[in-house]
Scaffold this motif. Structure first.
Motif, mmCIF file in Angstrom:
data_model
loop_
_atom_site.group_PDB
_atom_site.id
_atom_site.type_symbol
_atom_site.label_atom_id
_atom_site.label_comp_id
_atom_site.label_asym_id
_atom_site.label_seq_id
_atom_site.Cartn_x
_atom_site.Cartn_y
_atom_site.Cartn_z
ATOM 1 N N MET A 1 0.847 -1.209 0.000
ATOM 2 C CA MET A 1 0.000 0.000 0.000
ATOM 3 C C MET A 1 0.875 1.250 0.000
ATOM 4 S SD MET A 1 -3.038 0.989 2.666
ATOM 5 C CE MET A 1 -4.138 2.359 2.325
ATOM 6 N N ARG A 2 0.392 2.289 -0.683
ATOM 7 C CA ARG A 2 1.138 3.550 -0.718
ATOM 8 C C ARG A 2 1.251 4.150 0.678
ATOM 9 N NH1 ARG A 2 -1.762 6.933 -5.366
ATOM 10 N NH2 ARG A 2 -0.108 8.451 -4.947
ATOM 11 N N LYS A 3 2.348 4.878 0.900
ATOM 12 C CA LYS A 3 2.629 5.469 2.205
ATOM 13 C C LYS A 3 2.653 6.988 2.081
ATOM 14 C CE LYS A 3 6.704 3.590 2.447
ATOM 15 N NZ LYS A 3 6.732 3.008 1.081
ATOM 16 N N VAL A 4 2.488 7.652 3.211
ATOM 17 C CA VAL A 4 2.670 9.098 3.297
ATOM 18 C C VAL A 4 3.789 9.363 4.293
ATOM 19 C CG1 VAL A 4 1.619 11.316 3.846
ATOM 20 C CG2 VAL A 4 0.245 9.529 2.754
ATOM 21 N N ILE A 5 4.739 10.165 3.870
ATOM 22 C CA ILE A 5 5.885 10.539 4.699
ATOM 23 C C ILE A 5 5.812 12.044 4.910
ATOM 24 C CG2 ILE A 5 8.410 10.607 4.863
ATOM 25 C CD1 ILE A 5 6.802 8.216 2.412
ATOM 26 N N GLY A 6 6.069 12.508 6.109
ATOM 27 C CA GLY A 6 6.017 13.939 6.377
ATOM 28 C C GLY A 6 7.093 14.373 7.342
ATOM 29 N N LEU A 257 -5.828 11.480 -3.362
ATOM 30 C CA LEU A 257 -4.810 11.010 -4.312
ATOM 31 C C LEU A 257 -4.636 9.501 -4.211
ATOM 32 C CD1 LEU A 257 -2.107 13.802 -3.795
ATOM 33 C CD2 LEU A 257 -3.480 13.457 -5.857
ATOM 34 N N VAL A 258 -4.645 9.006 -2.964
ATOM 35 C CA VAL A 258 -4.505 7.557 -2.765
ATOM 36 C C VAL A 258 -5.786 6.836 -3.194
ATOM 37 C CG1 VAL A 258 -4.165 5.739 -1.034
ATOM 38 C CG2 VAL A 258 -2.818 7.854 -0.907
ATOM 39 N N LYS A 259 -6.928 7.328 -2.764
ATOM 40 C CA LYS A 259 -8.221 6.684 -3.042
ATOM 41 C C LYS A 259 -8.465 6.535 -4.537
ATOM 42 C CE LYS A 259 -13.226 7.408 -2.369
ATOM 43 N NZ LYS A 259 -13.567 6.103 -1.807
ATOM 44 N N TYR A 260 -8.104 7.558 -5.305
ATOM 45 C CA TYR A 260 -8.385 7.543 -6.740
ATOM 46 C C TYR A 260 -7.180 7.126 -7.582
ATOM 47 C CZ TYR A 260 -12.671 9.673 -5.168
ATOM 48 O OH TYR A 260 -13.855 9.904 -4.526
ATOM 49 N N GLY A 261 -6.170 6.593 -6.904
ATOM 50 C CA GLY A 261 -5.048 5.975 -7.610
ATOM 51 C C GLY A 261 -4.215 6.921 -8.446
ATOM 52 N N VAL A 262 -4.066 8.165 -7.987
ATOM 53 C CA VAL A 262 -3.293 9.154 -8.740
ATOM 54 C C VAL A 262 -1.822 9.034 -8.361
ATOM 55 C CG1 VAL A 262 -2.948 11.611 -9.215
ATOM 56 C CG2 VAL A 262 -5.264 10.708 -8.853
ATOM 57 N N GLY A 263 -1.002 8.641 -9.315
ATOM 58 C CA GLY A 263 0.416 8.446 -9.076
ATOM 59 C C GLY A 263 1.265 9.587 -9.595
ATOM 60 N N TYR A 264 2.546 9.440 -9.407
ATOM 61 C CA TYR A 264 3.546 10.443 -9.802
ATOM 62 C C TYR A 264 3.420 10.822 -11.276
ATOM 63 C CZ TYR A 264 8.308 12.104 -10.871
ATOM 64 O OH TYR A 264 9.386 12.814 -11.305
ATOM 65 N N GLN A 265 3.222 9.831 -12.128
ATOM 66 C CA GLN A 265 3.173 10.081 -13.568
ATOM 67 C C GLN A 265 1.830 10.648 -14.014
ATOM 68 O OE1 GLN A 265 5.765 9.850 -15.369
ATOM 69 N NE2 GLN A 265 7.172 8.445 -14.329
ATOM 70 N N THR A 274 -11.313 14.004 -11.933
ATOM 71 C CA THR A 274 -10.539 13.410 -10.843
ATOM 72 C C THR A 274 -10.088 14.480 -9.863
ATOM 73 O OG1 THR A 274 -9.792 11.678 -12.348
ATOM 74 C CG2 THR A 274 -8.600 11.898 -10.279
ATOM 75 N N TRP A 275 -9.667 15.641 -10.378
ATOM 76 C CA TRP A 275 -9.306 16.749 -9.496
ATOM 77 C C TRP A 275 -10.488 17.118 -8.597
ATOM 78 C CZ3 TRP A 275 -5.091 18.393 -7.580
ATOM 79 C CH2 TRP A 275 -3.910 18.492 -8.315
ATOM 80 N N LYS A 276 -11.686 17.153 -9.173
ATOM 81 C CA LYS A 276 -12.871 17.524 -8.389
ATOM 82 C C LYS A 276 -13.107 16.528 -7.255
ATOM 83 C CE LYS A 276 -15.271 20.001 -12.098
ATOM 84 N NZ LYS A 276 -16.418 19.989 -13.043
ATOM 85 N N LYS A 277 -12.962 15.251 -7.533
ATOM 86 C CA LYS A 277 -13.142 14.231 -6.500
ATOM 87 C C LYS A 277 -12.114 14.411 -5.384
ATOM 88 C CE LYS A 277 -14.892 10.670 -9.670
ATOM 89 N NZ LYS A 277 -14.566 9.356 -10.301
ATOM 90 N N ILE A 278 -10.878 14.706 -5.765
ATOM 91 C CA ILE A 278 -9.801 14.875 -4.787
ATOM 92 C C ILE A 278 -10.051 16.103 -3.908
ATOM 93 C CG2 ILE A 278 -7.343 15.470 -4.575
ATOM 94 C CD1 ILE A 278 -6.946 13.707 -7.133
ATOM 95 N N ILE A 279 -10.420 17.228 -4.532
ATOM 96 C CA ILE A 279 -10.678 18.449 -3.771
ATOM 97 C C ILE A 279 -11.862 18.252 -2.823
ATOM 98 C CG2 ILE A 279 -11.330 20.884 -3.899
ATOM 99 C CD1 ILE A 279 -8.467 20.351 -4.823
ATOM 100 N N HIS A 280 -12.862 17.525 -3.258
ATOM 101 C CA HIS A 280 -14.019 17.278 -2.378
ATOM 102 C C HIS A 280 -13.623 16.438 -1.164
ATOM 103 C CE1 HIS A 280 -17.231 19.369 -4.331
ATOM 104 N NE2 HIS A 280 -16.961 18.828 -5.503
ATOM 105 N N CYS A 281 -12.644 15.556 -1.303
ATOM 106 C CA CYS A 281 -12.116 14.842 -0.133
ATOM 107 C C CYS A 281 -11.494 15.831 0.850
ATOM 108 C CB CYS A 281 -11.083 13.801 -0.555
ATOM 109 S SG CYS A 281 -11.750 12.345 -1.387
ATOM 110 N N GLY A 282 -10.741 16.791 0.330
ATOM 111 C CA GLY A 282 -10.157 17.816 1.188
ATOM 112 C C GLY A 282 -11.212 18.618 1.923
ATOM 113 N N ILE A 283 -12.272 18.985 1.221
ATOM 114 C CA ILE A 283 -13.344 19.762 1.830
ATOM 115 C C ILE A 283 -14.043 18.950 2.923
ATOM 116 C CG2 ILE A 283 -15.599 20.826 1.391
ATOM 117 C CD1 ILE A 283 -14.483 21.612 -1.414
#
Length: 308
Positions: A1-6, A257-265, A274-283
């Motif tokens: 699974m993808r990870k988040v590092i901060g 980004l993780v939920k909708y499978g958006v990768g580096y490329q 897809t951007w709209k779905k991602i921004i709505h997660c943020g909201i």
């Protein structure tokens, strides 16, 4: 699974309402995002420093309770854990006082593993501190080579506005590594004395980073990419506290980004839907955190996410 590092500061937030303390809870800009992401079921690794004191021990326990490793937290014997006093006003926006217990020498802890399509988040004045920035640049170089998505939140508070001209070159260094920059309208006002976000994108960010998200409290969210300019309304609510709203917006975008499978490329050609779905997660994340005094999404909200 993808990870988040901060990477970022860790402190104890003591939140006041009507000059009376309501809650004391571990916080910090990137830290708040990481707690919410961990509650959402995403593996996280957080790099920071804590004092070898009672508050530091409270924070380590809190991290373990929320499924977070402390392997990348440096215990500093010569420094105390920092404390933030947040005073909620009439609209439940906060004014802050910070009491820092920074160590004389900064952490030299090993980096966590980073793989392609992982996500790295950094920001706040922590990422502009001249004592820390050389190490952050080294870490950013490592993360970029590993082809992780880099997310930067300047989180530039009013208390640092007098330093804006001095730190702008460092902010530009950070932009240059970032694939996504997210800032509030207040951040850019304090940095550039500018309220026109189109101008901020065009004149300050676009040359370095092609994707800018600006948040405006009840005024909504704006997305700027090379192909799109999109405005998003946000739900009308009466907030209990706005502390952590931006941090959790960041967590929601990363969750998206993780939920909708958006990768580096994928980022350079990402479509509007897809951007709209991602921004709505943020909201959703940001709205949720405004409903209570905590700095993070509630466990109930997180459980609902995991069931979806």
């Amino acid at each position: 699974m993808r990870k988040v590092i901060g990477i970022g500061e860790t402190l104890l937030d003591i939140i006041f309402k009507g000059n009376q303390p309501r809650i004391a809870i571990p916080g910090g800009s990137t830290f708040n995002s990481m707690v919410s992401l961990s509650r959402s079921g995403i593996p996280v690794s957080f790099i920071s420093e804590l004092g070898n004191d009672r508050v530091g021990e409270m924070t380590r326990r809190f991290m373990h309770e929320n499924g977070m490793t402390t392997d990348y937290i440096d215990a500093c014997p010569d420094g105390k854990t920092s404390v933030s006093l947040a005073f909620l006003g009439e609209g439940n926006d906060a004014e802050y006082l910070f009491y820092t217990g920074s160590p004389n020498q900064r952490s030299d802890i090993a980096y966590p593993p980073v793989d392609e399509n992982d996500i790295f988040i950094f920001g706040s004045f922590y990422a502009l501190n001249p004592l820390i920035h050389p190490r952050i640049l080294e870490l950013l170089e490592y993360v970029r080579k590993r082809k992780a998505i880099i997310y930067y939140d300047p989180n530039f508070r009013k208390m640092h506005a007098h330093d804006a001209i001095r730190v702008r070159p460092t902010v530009m260094d950070n932009y240059e590594f970032a694939h996504i920059v997210r800032g509030s309208d207040e951040d850019f006002l304090h940095l550039y004395a500018q309220t026109d976000m189109d101008k901020v994108y065009r004149d300050e960010v676009h040359f370095y980073c092609k994707n800018l998200i600006t948040t405006h409290g009840a005024g909504g969210v704006n997305l700027f990419t090379e192909k799109s300019r999109i405005h998003f309304d946000v739900p009308a609510i009466t907030p209990v506290s706005t502390i952590g709203a931006g941090d959790n917006f960041n967590a929601g975008v990363i969750y998206g980004l993780v939920k909708y499978g958006v990768g580096y490329q994928d980022l350079p050609e990402l479509d509007e839907e897809t951007w709209k779905k991602i921004i709505h997660c943020g909201i959703k994340f940001s709205t949720e955190v405004c409903r209570n005094y905590e700095n993070h999404i509630s466990t109930g909200f997180a459980e609902n996410l995991l069931q979806m």
